[in-house]
Design a protein around this motif. Structure first.
Motif, PDB file in Angstrom:
ATOM      1  N   GLY A 393      10.228  10.333  -4.096  1.00  0.00           N
ATOM      2  CA  GLY A 393       9.930   9.129  -3.861  1.00  0.00           C
ATOM      3  C   GLY A 393      10.185   8.220  -4.950  1.00  0.00           C
ATOM      4  O   GLY A 393      10.977   7.175  -5.005  1.00  0.00           O
ATOM      5  N   MET A 394       9.632   8.447  -6.232  1.00  0.00           N
ATOM      6  CA  MET A 394      10.015   7.603  -7.354  1.00  0.00           C
ATOM      7  C   MET A 394      11.364   7.774  -7.855  1.00  0.00           C
ATOM      8  O   MET A 394      11.804   6.601  -8.260  1.00  0.00           O
ATOM      9  CB  MET A 394       8.593   8.226  -8.675  1.00  0.00           C
ATOM     10  N   LYS A 395      11.818   8.938  -7.681  1.00  0.00           N
ATOM     11  CA  LYS A 395      13.206   8.905  -8.263  1.00  0.00           C
ATOM     12  C   LYS A 395      14.030   8.095  -6.998  1.00  0.00           C
ATOM     13  O   LYS A 395      15.137   7.326  -7.495  1.00  0.00           O
ATOM     14  CB  LYS A 395      13.816  10.348  -8.013  1.00  0.00           C
ATOM     15  N   ALA A 396      13.725   8.013  -5.935  1.00  0.00           N
ATOM     16  CA  ALA A 396      14.822   7.153  -5.074  1.00  0.00           C
ATOM     17  C   ALA A 396      14.375   5.785  -5.085  1.00  0.00           C
ATOM     18  O   ALA A 396      15.203   4.930  -5.070  1.00  0.00           O
ATOM     19  CB  ALA A 396      14.263   7.743  -3.309  1.00  0.00           C
ATOM     20  N   LEU A 397      13.052   5.336  -5.401  1.00  0.00           N
ATOM     21  CA  LEU A 397      12.845   4.278  -5.594  1.00  0.00           C
ATOM     22  C   LEU A 397      13.566   3.716  -6.933  1.00  0.00           C
ATOM     23  O   LEU A 397      14.194   2.443  -6.887  1.00  0.00           O
ATOM     24  CB  LEU A 397      11.290   4.194  -6.012  1.00  0.00           C
ATOM     25  N   TYR A 398      13.758   4.628  -7.876  1.00  0.00           N
ATOM     26  CA  TYR A 398      14.480   4.059  -9.111  1.00  0.00           C
ATOM     27  C   TYR A 398      16.209   4.032  -8.736  1.00  0.00           C
ATOM     28  O   TYR A 398      16.821   3.067  -8.934  1.00  0.00           O
ATOM     29  CB  TYR A 398      14.293   4.894 -10.157  1.00  0.00           C
ATOM     30  N   ASP A 399      16.562   5.286  -8.123  1.00  0.00           N
ATOM     31  CA  ASP A 399      18.090   5.323  -8.003  1.00  0.00           C
ATOM     32  C   ASP A 399      18.654   4.519  -6.823  1.00  0.00           C
ATOM     33  O   ASP A 399      19.605   3.882  -7.046  1.00  0.00           O
ATOM     34  CB  ASP A 399      18.308   6.828  -7.645  1.00  0.00           C
ATOM     35  N   LYS A 400      17.942   4.549  -5.461  1.00  0.00           N
ATOM     36  CA  LYS A 400      18.365   4.225  -4.552  1.00  0.00           C
ATOM     37  C   LYS A 400      18.059   2.483  -4.191  1.00  0.00           C
ATOM     38  O   LYS A 400      18.751   1.615  -4.006  1.00  0.00           O
ATOM     39  CB  LYS A 400      18.126   4.678  -3.052  1.00  0.00           C
ATOM     40  N   ALA A 401      16.610   2.351  -4.551  1.00  0.00           N
ATOM     41  CA  ALA A 401      16.143   0.914  -4.363  1.00  0.00           C
ATOM     42  C   ALA A 401      16.245  -0.127  -5.497  1.00  0.00           C
ATOM     43  O   ALA A 401      15.807  -1.307  -5.438  1.00  0.00           O
ATOM     44  CB  ALA A 401      14.700   0.873  -3.830  1.00  0.00           C
ATOM     45  N   ASN A 402      16.466   0.556  -6.612  1.00  0.00           N
ATOM     46  CA  ASN A 402      16.748  -0.349  -7.758  1.00  0.00           C
ATOM     47  C   ASN A 402      15.506  -0.921  -8.118  1.00  0.00           C
ATOM     48  O   ASN A 402      15.254  -2.074  -8.678  1.00  0.00           O
ATOM     49  CB  ASN A 402      17.925  -1.258  -7.706  1.00  0.00           C
ATOM     50  N   LEU A 403      14.326  -0.128  -8.389  1.00  0.00           N
ATOM     51  CA  LEU A 403      13.093  -0.670  -8.381  1.00  0.00           C
ATOM     52  C   LEU A 403      12.086   0.191  -9.143  1.00  0.00           C
ATOM     53  O   LEU A 403      12.449   1.410  -9.005  1.00  0.00           O
ATOM     54  CB  LEU A 403      12.228  -1.194  -6.682  1.00  0.00           C
ATOM     55  N   ILE A 404      11.168  -0.273  -9.700  1.00  0.00           N
ATOM     56  CA  ILE A 404       9.953   0.389 -10.128  1.00  0.00           C
ATOM     57  C   ILE A 404       8.833   0.046  -9.695  1.00  0.00           C
ATOM     58  O   ILE A 404       8.302  -1.138  -9.719  1.00  0.00           O
ATOM     59  CB  ILE A 404       9.853   0.382 -11.758  1.00  0.00           C
ATOM     60  N   HIS A 405       7.957   1.003  -9.271  1.00  0.00           N
ATOM     61  CA  HIS A 405       6.669   0.312  -8.375  1.00  0.00           C
ATOM     62  C   HIS A 405       5.699  -0.256  -9.379  1.00  0.00           C
ATOM     63  O   HIS A 405       5.367  -1.425  -8.853  1.00  0.00           O
ATOM     64  CB  HIS A 405       5.841   1.528  -7.914  1.00  0.00           C
ATOM     65  N   ALA A 406       5.530   0.083 -10.613  1.00  0.00           N
ATOM     66  CA  ALA A 406       4.529  -0.579 -11.556  1.00  0.00           C
ATOM     67  C   ALA A 406       3.251  -0.488 -11.228  1.00  0.00           C
ATOM     68  O   ALA A 406       2.392  -1.126 -12.101  1.00  0.00           O
ATOM     69  CB  ALA A 406       5.113  -2.397 -11.963  1.00  0.00           C
ATOM     70  N   ASP A 407       2.745  -0.102 -10.308  1.00  0.00           N
ATOM     71  CA  ASP A 407       1.296   0.147  -9.719  1.00  0.00           C
ATOM     72  C   ASP A 407       1.001   1.382  -8.973  1.00  0.00           C
ATOM     73  O   ASP A 407       0.291   1.224  -8.118  1.00  0.00           O
ATOM     74  CB  ASP A 407       0.813  -0.998  -9.394  1.00  0.00           C
ATOM     75  N   LEU A 408       2.039   2.407  -9.350  1.00  0.00           N
ATOM     76  CA  LEU A 408       1.752   3.635  -8.288  1.00  0.00           C
ATOM     77  C   LEU A 408       0.829   4.430  -8.940  1.00  0.00           C
ATOM     78  O   LEU A 408       0.445   4.881 -10.022  1.00  0.00           O
ATOM     79  CB  LEU A 408       3.080   4.463  -8.483  1.00  0.00           C
ATOM     80  N   SER A 409      -0.279   4.943  -7.991  1.00  0.00           N
ATOM     81  CA  SER A 409      -1.206   5.591  -8.073  1.00  0.00           C
ATOM     82  C   SER A 409      -1.730   6.596  -6.814  1.00  0.00           C
ATOM     83  O   SER A 409      -1.308   5.939  -5.496  1.00  0.00           O
ATOM     84  CB  SER A 409      -2.340   5.096  -8.594  1.00  0.00           C
ATOM     85  N   GLU A 410      -2.747   7.090  -6.872  1.00  0.00           N
ATOM     86  CA  GLU A 410      -3.290   7.695  -5.615  1.00  0.00           C
ATOM     87  C   GLU A 410      -3.676   6.842  -4.637  1.00  0.00           C
ATOM     88  O   GLU A 410      -4.017   6.939  -3.538  1.00  0.00           O
ATOM     89  CB  GLU A 410      -4.307   8.770  -5.828  1.00  0.00           C
ATOM     90  N   TYR A 411      -3.917   5.360  -5.230  1.00  0.00           N
ATOM     91  CA  TYR A 411      -4.597   4.419  -4.145  1.00  0.00           C
ATOM     92  C   TYR A 411      -3.495   3.681  -3.406  1.00  0.00           C
ATOM     93  O   TYR A 411      -3.845   2.904  -2.512  1.00  0.00           O
ATOM     94  CB  TYR A 411      -5.330   3.156  -5.064  1.00  0.00           C
ATOM     95  N   ASN A 412      -2.330   3.697  -3.848  1.00  0.00           N
ATOM     96  CA  ASN A 412      -1.264   2.809  -3.203  1.00  0.00           C
ATOM     97  C   ASN A 412      -0.298   4.033  -2.610  1.00  0.00           C
ATOM     98  O   ASN A 412       0.882   3.437  -2.304  1.00  0.00           O
ATOM     99  CB  ASN A 412      -0.385   2.130  -4.117  1.00  0.00           C
ATOM    100  N   ILE A 413      -0.666   5.273  -2.016  1.00  0.00           N
ATOM    101  CA  ILE A 413       0.050   6.041  -1.433  1.00  0.00           C
ATOM    102  C   ILE A 413      -0.654   6.473  -0.146  1.00  0.00           C
ATOM    103  O   ILE A 413      -2.013   6.946  -0.366  1.00  0.00           O
ATOM    104  CB  ILE A 413       0.349   7.255  -2.276  1.00  0.00           C
ATOM    105  N   LEU A 414      -0.248   6.352   1.094  1.00  0.00           N
ATOM    106  CA  LEU A 414      -0.801   6.815   2.361  1.00  0.00           C
ATOM    107  C   LEU A 414      -0.176   8.063   2.862  1.00  0.00           C
ATOM    108  O   LEU A 414       0.814   8.703   2.687  1.00  0.00           O
ATOM    109  CB  LEU A 414      -0.836   5.788   3.420  1.00  0.00           C
ATOM    110  N   TRP A 415      -1.096   9.167   3.461  1.00  0.00           N
ATOM    111  CA  TRP A 415      -0.798  10.369   3.750  1.00  0.00           C
ATOM    112  C   TRP A 415      -0.964  10.232   5.432  1.00  0.00           C
ATOM    113  O   TRP A 415      -2.074  10.287   6.034  1.00  0.00           O
ATOM    114  CB  TRP A 415      -1.723  11.319   3.269  1.00  0.00           C
ATOM    115  N   HIS A 416       0.140  10.293   5.965  1.00  0.00           N
ATOM    116  CA  HIS A 416       0.147  10.079   7.213  1.00  0.00           C
ATOM    117  C   HIS A 416       1.138  11.354   7.927  1.00  0.00           C
ATOM    118  O   HIS A 416       2.486  11.285   7.435  1.00  0.00           O
ATOM    119  CB  HIS A 416       0.330   8.824   7.800  1.00  0.00           C
TER     120      HIS A 416
END
Length: 543
Positions: A393-416
């Protein structure tokens, strides 16, 4: 005399002196006893009646009658007055109880009692001086002073009993009048008790107290407003936000708002049910979340660093109020979520945006939100799957969405449903941002530290993950500057500097903003600007 009940004999006229004499009184008493005996014993004669005892009189009454102290009419009157006062106070107590009822705030009628409390006339204790509260001379002293001051005629002076002229500017009169004016101060202003002495305030002292009272009132109102703002900053649901929620319900987008899911440092997350009869989007999710961005946070002053280099919002930041800055922040998260969805990254689906309220699809089942990766209970195999999904997801965020999350951690990821969903992308930046790669390295550290603690084997180092995403090392500042500059020249390009765009961004952006929306209060999301982009690959330049 005529009577409807019986025939009454006309009374014989009697001299007043005879009536007042004790002899006549005893004769009248004897006649009354005879009449009573005749009524009780109809067959008895007068002689027997005179010899027999008429009735059994209690010893207490006989003793009281024979007592010399009761010969005085004054003593009898005092006893009768005491009995009357006692009955009056008992009646007053019943009226007080009926008036107050079960109210928590009661009104006392003690000032209207005829016998003051803690006083008992019938007690055998030593006589004490009884002071009636109504006999206090200073009870209405302020009213009497005010009347005395107002009694000065329009000419501005008057003459007292001693022949001395008193004007309205007299120091004593003015001081007493200022003391009376203290009663008009707010209740929370402590003025003290000036009833027990002759209180006089000079004009200078009174004006100082009045100025201080006004300042305290202004400060107290500001403090209350500040407390309200703090409550808004803490919970996010102020009157303005509630009005927006009412409009969303009235426009049939939402059926009801159920409650709070979580409260974060920048927003409040609410759960809501959508209205199945919404006419503009039949594919609405059944459940959704409302992300209400807080409108009174001081942190927004520090969020310029996330927006100032974003070509979509950099011209709007710094020229707006704090509330409008929050609207830009919410709009930024909506745009970033749409990029993630278009790139195939699991994330909430945007439903609509209204001011600072972002409506998204609900990640969870049956009103139960999906747990954060930090709180999810997973097996070792699930942690390994989650690790791979987050890295991809981090790679796709950079390569495809042209974004860097800037606050990515276990608090901002949901498991579903065995899948990782990225949330909270309002602060996400593009690689052209001056601090973008510092943010990316921080994300790498947060993610890898979490999975290392969970015992995931063969976890990469933050530097290795950074290099696998960007294609260069973090220490290579020249290469990173080259990538940053290349993204600045081509803002909507994915990640390859050798790819050019055959379109004008400003024209495409204006075109996207000028698209007509349905004429309803709910603002539906616009289409992604990437739809109008033609990407023409070119051969990379030779070194």
């Amino acid at each position: 005399m005529s009577s409807p009940w019986a025939k009454i004999d006309k009374p014989e006229p009697i001299n007043l002196d005879d009536i007042m004499s004790e002899e006549v009184a005893r004769e009248l008493q004897a006649k009354e006893e005879k009449n009573l005996l005749k009524h009780l014993h109809p067959g008895s004669n007068d002689n027997v009646a005179c010899s027999e005892e008429p009735v059994d009189i209690p010893d207490e009454i006989l003793k009281a009658i024979s007592d010399d102290s009761f010969e005085s009419d004054e003593a009898i009157a005092k006893l009768l007055q005491m009995q009357f006062d006692k009955e009056y106070d008992e009646e007053l107590k019943r009226v007080e109880g009926k008036y107050n009822g079960t109210s928590k705030v009661s009104i006392s009628f003690d000032n209207y009692r005829r016998v003051p409390l803690n006083q008992d006339f019938l007690s055998d204790s030593e006589d004490e001086e009884i002071v009636d509260i109504r006999d206090r001379k200073d009870w209405d002293r302020f009213d009497s002073l005010k009347k005395e001051f107002n009694s000065i005629p329009q000419c501005g002076y008057k003459t007292n009993k001693d022949g001395k002229m008193i004007t309205k500017h007299d120091g004593v009169m003015s001081g007493r009048n200022n003391a009376c004016k203290l009663l008009s101060f707010p209740p929370e202003f402590q003025t003290g008790d000036g009833e027990t002495f002759d209180l006089k305030l000079s004009n200078k002292v009174f004006n100082s107290l009045k100025l201080h009272s006004n300042k305290e009132q202004v400060r107290r109102h500001k403090l209350n407003d500040k407390k309200e703002d703090q409550a808004t900053a803490e919970f996010g649901i102020d009157e303005y936000t509630r009005l927006i929620l009412y409009k969303l319900i009235n426009n049939q987008l939402l059926e009801k708002v159920n409650g709070v899911i979580s409260i974060g440092k920048e927003a409040v997350i609410l759960h809501a049910d959508t209205d199945p009869g919404f006419p503009f989007d039949p594919d609405l999710p059944k459940e959704c979340v409302l992300k209400v961005f807080k409108t009174t946070l001081a942190e927004f002053k520090q969020r310029d660093k996330y927006i100032k280099d974003d070509h979509r919002f950099k011209d709007r930041i710094g020229k707006q109020t704090a509330r409008k800055t929050v609207h830009i922040w919410a709009e930024k998260e909506m745009a970033n979520l749409m990029r993630l969805a278009k790139s195939g990254i699991p994330c909430p689906k945007v439903v609509t945006l209204k001011k600072h309220v972002l409506v998204m699809s609900f990640i969870g089942d049956d009103h139960k939100p999906a747990p954060k990766l930090k709180d999810a209970i997973l097996s070792d195999a699930d942690y390994m799957v989650a690790y791979d999904e987050v890295i991809e997801g981090m790679k796709a965020l950079y390569d495809k969405a042209n974004l860097i999350h800037a606050d990515l951690s276990e608090y901002n990821i949901l498991w579903h449903e065995d899948k990782c969903y990225f949330i909270d992308v309002s602060q996400s930046v593009e690689p052209s941002h001056e601090n973008a790669f510092h943010f990316l390295l921080r994300d790498c550290n947060n993610v890898l530290n979490f999975f290392s603690k969970k015992g995931v084997p063969e976890v990469m180092s933050p530097e290795e993950l950074f290099e696998s995403i960007t294609g260069c090392k973090f220490q290579d500042k020249v290469a990173l500057d080259t990538i940053r500059e290349s993204f600045k020249l081509k803002p909507h390009l994915v990640n390859k500097p050798g790819v050019e765009l055959n379109y004008n961004f400003d024209t495409a952006w204006k075109k996207a903003k000028s698209k007509e929306m349905p004429q309803v209060e709910v603002v539906l999301p616009v289409e992604n600007v990437l739809d109008d982009v033609d990407i023409a690959p070119v051969e990379p330049a030779k070194a």
